[in-house]
Design an enzyme around this catalytic site. Structure first.
Site, PDB file in Angstrom:
ATOM      1  N   MET A  33       1.111  -1.152   0.137  1.00 49.45           N
ATOM      2  CA  MET A  33       0.159  -0.592   0.276  1.00 49.45           C
ATOM      3  C   MET A  33       1.307   1.359  -0.149  1.00 49.45           C
ATOM      4  O   MET A  33       0.585   2.621   0.069  1.00 49.45           O
ATOM      5  CB  MET A  33      -1.133   0.120   0.905  1.00 49.45           C
ATOM      6  CG  MET A  33      -2.238  -1.494   0.937  1.00 49.45           C
ATOM      7  SD  MET A  33      -3.281  -1.119   0.264  1.00 49.45           S
ATOM      8  CE  MET A  33      -4.220  -0.326   0.471  1.00 49.45           C
ATOM      9  N   GLY A  35       2.878   4.202  -1.105  1.00 54.25           N
ATOM     10  CA  GLY A  35       2.676   5.202  -2.031  1.00 54.25           C
ATOM     11  C   GLY A  35       1.747   5.122  -3.139  1.00 54.25           C
ATOM     12  O   GLY A  35       1.985   5.196  -4.486  1.00 54.25           O
ATOM     13  N   HIS A  36       0.698   3.872  -3.020  1.00 55.54           N
ATOM     14  CA  HIS A  36      -0.256   4.066  -3.987  1.00 55.54           C
ATOM     15  C   HIS A  36      -1.582   4.211  -3.114  1.00 55.54           C
ATOM     16  O   HIS A  36      -2.378   4.270  -3.066  1.00 55.54           O
ATOM     17  CB  HIS A  36      -0.531   2.268  -4.034  1.00 55.54           C
ATOM     18  CG  HIS A  36      -0.917   2.010  -5.339  1.00 55.54           C
ATOM     19  ND1 HIS A  36      -1.842   1.654  -5.409  1.00 55.54           N
ATOM     20  CD2 HIS A  36      -0.495   2.050  -6.749  1.00 55.54           C
ATOM     21  CE1 HIS A  36      -2.115   1.182  -6.955  1.00 55.54           C
ATOM     22  NE2 HIS A  36      -1.571   1.532  -7.772  1.00 55.54           N
ATOM     23  N   TYR A  37      -1.947   5.119  -3.191  1.00 60.34           N
ATOM     24  CA  TYR A  37      -1.250   6.733  -4.006  1.00 60.34           C
ATOM     25  C   TYR A  37      -1.828   7.495  -2.406  1.00 60.34           C
ATOM     26  O   TYR A  37      -2.451   7.547  -1.406  1.00 60.34           O
ATOM     27  CB  TYR A  37      -3.051   7.248  -4.784  1.00 60.34           C
ATOM     28  CG  TYR A  37      -2.636   6.621  -5.965  1.00 60.34           C
ATOM     29  CD1 TYR A  37      -1.516   7.541  -7.009  1.00 60.34           C
ATOM     30  CD2 TYR A  37      -3.511   5.771  -6.341  1.00 60.34           C
ATOM     31  CE1 TYR A  37      -1.815   6.448  -8.082  1.00 60.34           C
ATOM     32  CE2 TYR A  37      -3.933   5.309  -7.368  1.00 60.34           C
ATOM     33  CZ  TYR A  37      -2.654   5.073  -8.472  1.00 60.34           C
ATOM     34  OH  TYR A  37      -2.879   4.852  -9.233  1.00 60.34           O
ATOM     35  N   ILE A  42      -5.601   3.151  -2.213  1.00 65.13           N
ATOM     36  CA  ILE A  42      -6.206   1.865  -3.211  1.00 65.13           C
ATOM     37  C   ILE A  42      -5.269   0.814  -3.171  1.00 65.13           C
ATOM     38  O   ILE A  42      -4.592   0.646  -3.421  1.00 65.13           O
ATOM     39  CB  ILE A  42      -6.966   2.252  -4.277  1.00 65.13           C
ATOM     40  CG1 ILE A  42      -5.948   2.506  -5.367  1.00 65.13           C
ATOM     41  CG2 ILE A  42      -7.839   3.790  -3.873  1.00 65.13           C
ATOM     42  CD1 ILE A  42      -6.569   3.071  -6.969  1.00 65.13           C
TER      43      ILE A  42
END
Length: 133
Positions: A33, A35-37, A42
């Site tokens: 998870m 850095g996503h976003y 998500i």
């Protein structure tokens, strides 16, 4: 490869490996998870697909590799805190029209979010791993 959330176990599993249901939690603290976003995390689609591949391999007893993905539909975001229900149906692969085709299986995966809304549909073909002597 992103390991399936731990602990995980089949809530349903056919003895013949043709059907199974898993419950999986989307964990904000999981490595995939990061850095996503940022600010609106998500679950990455590639992680979802990897979880499906691992679940199919486990359901079928191991020794499979992905040959191709025939369909992948992501219709809803998977968010931290979601508890997912992953349902798998597996069947032997049918030979093509010419009667050819190698051994393998077809897997249909459906993921539903904790609110009961469908999130992912994935149809894929798997083959046994080939070992070289």
């Amino acid at each position: 490869m992103s390991a399936l959330p731990v602990p995980w176990e089949w809530s349903e599993r056919a003895a013949d490996g043709t059907h199974g249901v898993l419950r999986l939690a989307v964990d904000l603290g999981a490595e995939h998870m990061a850095g996503h976003y940022p600010g609106h995390p998500i679950l990455p689609g590639v992680v979802v697909m990897d979880w499906v591949l691992q679940a199919v391999d486990s359901l079928h007893g191991g020794g499979l590799r992905l040959r191709r993905i025939d369909r992948a539909r992501f219709v809803r975001l998977l968010l931290p805190g979601d508890v997912l229900e992953l349902t798998l149906r597996v069947r032997p692969r049918e030979p093509d029209r010419a009667g050819a085709g190698d051994a393998g299986i077809v897997a249909e995966a459906r993921i539903v979010r904790s609110d009961g809304r469908p999130a992912v549909e994935l149809d894929a073909v798997f083959q046994p791993l080939v070992t070289h002597a």
